[in-house]
Motif scaffolding. Structure first.
Motif, short mmCIF file in Angstrom:
data_model
loop_
_atom_site.label_atom_id
_atom_site.label_comp_id
_atom_site.label_asym_id
_atom_site.label_seq_id
_atom_site.Cartn_x
_atom_site.Cartn_y
_atom_site.Cartn_z
N SER A 1 -6.90 -1.06 7.17
CA SER A 1 -7.51 -2.07 6.30
C SER A 1 -7.48 -3.41 7.03
O SER A 1 -6.68 -4.29 6.71
N PRO B 1 -4.76 -4.41 2.57
CA PRO B 1 -4.69 -3.12 1.87
C PRO B 1 -5.11 -3.21 0.40
O PRO B 1 -5.72 -2.28 -0.13
N THR C 1 -5.07 5.53 7.63
CA THR C 1 -6.31 4.76 7.54
C THR C 1 -5.95 3.29 7.73
O THR C 1 -4.79 2.91 7.60
N TYR D 1 -9.02 -3.44 0.09
CA TYR D 1 -9.73 -2.19 0.34
C TYR D 1 -9.46 -1.15 -0.74
O TYR D 1 -10.33 -0.33 -1.05
N SER D 2 -8.28 -1.15 -1.32
CA SER D 2 -8.01 -0.16 -2.37
C SER D 2 -8.95 -0.38 -3.56
O SER D 2 -9.39 0.58 -4.19
N LYS E 1 -1.75 5.20 4.21
CA LYS E 1 -3.07 4.70 3.85
C LYS E 1 -3.08 3.18 3.91
O LYS E 1 -2.16 2.53 3.42
N TYR E 2 -4.10 2.62 4.53
CA TYR E 2 -4.34 1.18 4.59
C TYR E 2 -3.30 0.40 5.38
O TYR E 2 -2.72 -0.58 4.88
N THR F 1 -2.70 2.31 -6.20
CA THR F 1 -2.18 1.77 -4.95
C THR F 1 -0.65 1.80 -5.09
O THR F 1 -0.14 2.63 -5.82
N SER G 1 0.86 -1.19 0.00
CA SER G 1 0.00 0.00 0.00
C SER G 1 0.89 1.23 0.00
O SER G 1 2.11 1.13 0.18
#
Length: 313
Positions: A202, A120, A200, A123-124, A114-115, A132, A110
């Motif tokens: 994941s 990861p 964030t 969710y991306s 993020k994630y 990503t 990722s």
């Protein structure tokens, strides 16, 4: 020659391990998860990284939990220069992180921050991201929170799913690691702290998240199906029986039908009303107790009695 302990488990990790071997790194041992039962027959199956390690005659360690294990003491005793991890699947204790001369680095699929977490790539795609990437980071005891050594982005095509993205990211991760390690080991890179305000997470996909919510738009559902293929696989229910959805596509046009209503059934196409008046085509599915079928195969067999107006939930 740089001495490495490699830690990884799924197919994503294999190109990274083999890249190290092919580029002159001395892999002293490979640490991976224990063999697990797989499939309906629960056949005990080694993780892909173990298979690769055995092929290269490497020592393999498979602790159920690395912290405090005899395998951890074995890793420490090998006096490696660095630990490289890639989707290993366990936290590493501080004692282990500090044992090698250069600590431990992780190849994470990722663009951190993020994630952070175990899913990861899923969710991306589920979230409809346009890109990503891979991050090479220093490992600390907190999950995916170490300083960033280097990262590189990769676009997510509308045809990509979790399987294809993992294939692409494992190659990108291998190449980025190999390009980064010499400079990092020479002290020529200053890792950068992650911006905590942008973090964030994941977490692993739950069973509840695999269920289709037909109130969502066709695009959101298509993203969900791609983001769960080839595992864990999204599903819907029809007459209390589960349909696993492997491939769907967004159809042009609008409908006034209630979300979840089957709005067209012919010998080749099965479409369902979704939220916001959008329409989704189910292109490949697996009804309960059957194999994977194209829409045409399904509609000419198990699904031949489906009618317009039937509901999926």
């Amino acid at each position: 020659m740089t001495k490495v302990i490699f830690m990884g488990t799924p197919a994503f990790s294999v190109p990274i391990l083999e890249g190290l071997l092919e580029n002159g790194y001395e892999v002293l041992a490979v640490v991976t998860q224990p063999d697990r039962p797989v499939g309906r027959k629960k056949i005990l199956t080694p993780p892909p990284v173990k298979e690769a390690a055995v092929k290269h005659n490497l020592e393999v360690l498979q602790p159920e939990k690395i912290s405090g294990s005899k395998e951890m003491e074995r890793v420490i005793s090998l006096e490696a220069d660095i630990i490289v991890t890639a989707a290993f699947g366990q936290f590493l204790p501080e004692k282990l992180l500090q044992a090698p001369k250069h600590g431990a680095v992780n190849v994470h699929a990722s663009l951190l921050p993020k994630y952070r977490g175990g899913a990861p790539v899923h969710y991306s795609i589920i979230n409809g991201d346009e890109k990503t990437g891979v991050t090479i980071m220093e490992m600390i005891k907190k999950m995916d929170a170490g300083d960033i050594i280097r990262q590189e982005a990769l676009p997510i095509e509308t045809t990509d799913d979790v399987g294809s993205m993992f294939d692409k990211l494992s190659v990108l991760g291998r190449d980025l690691l190999l390009a980064t390690l010499p400079e990092y080991l020479a002290g020529k890179i200053t890792p950068q702290k992650q911006d905590e305000s942008l973090v964030t997470f994941s977490p692993n996909i739950t069973r509840e998240e695999e269920a289709i919510d037909w109130e969502k738009s066709a695009t959101a559902i298509a993203n969900q199906v791609r983001g769960m293929h080839p595992w864990p696989v999204a599903y819907t229910m029809f007459e209390d029986k589960r349909w696993k959805l492997y491939q769907v596509s967004v159809k042009e046009g609008q409908t006034t039908a209630k979300p979840g209503t089957i709005i067209s059934v012919d010998k080749k196409e099965l479409t369902v009303a979704c939220g916001q008046g959008t329409i989704l085509s189910i292109d490949c599915l697996q009804p309960a107790g059957k194999g994977k079928l194209s829409a045409a195969e399904f509609l000419n067999g198990t699904g031949k009695n489906l009618e317009i107006g039937n509901q999926v939930k």
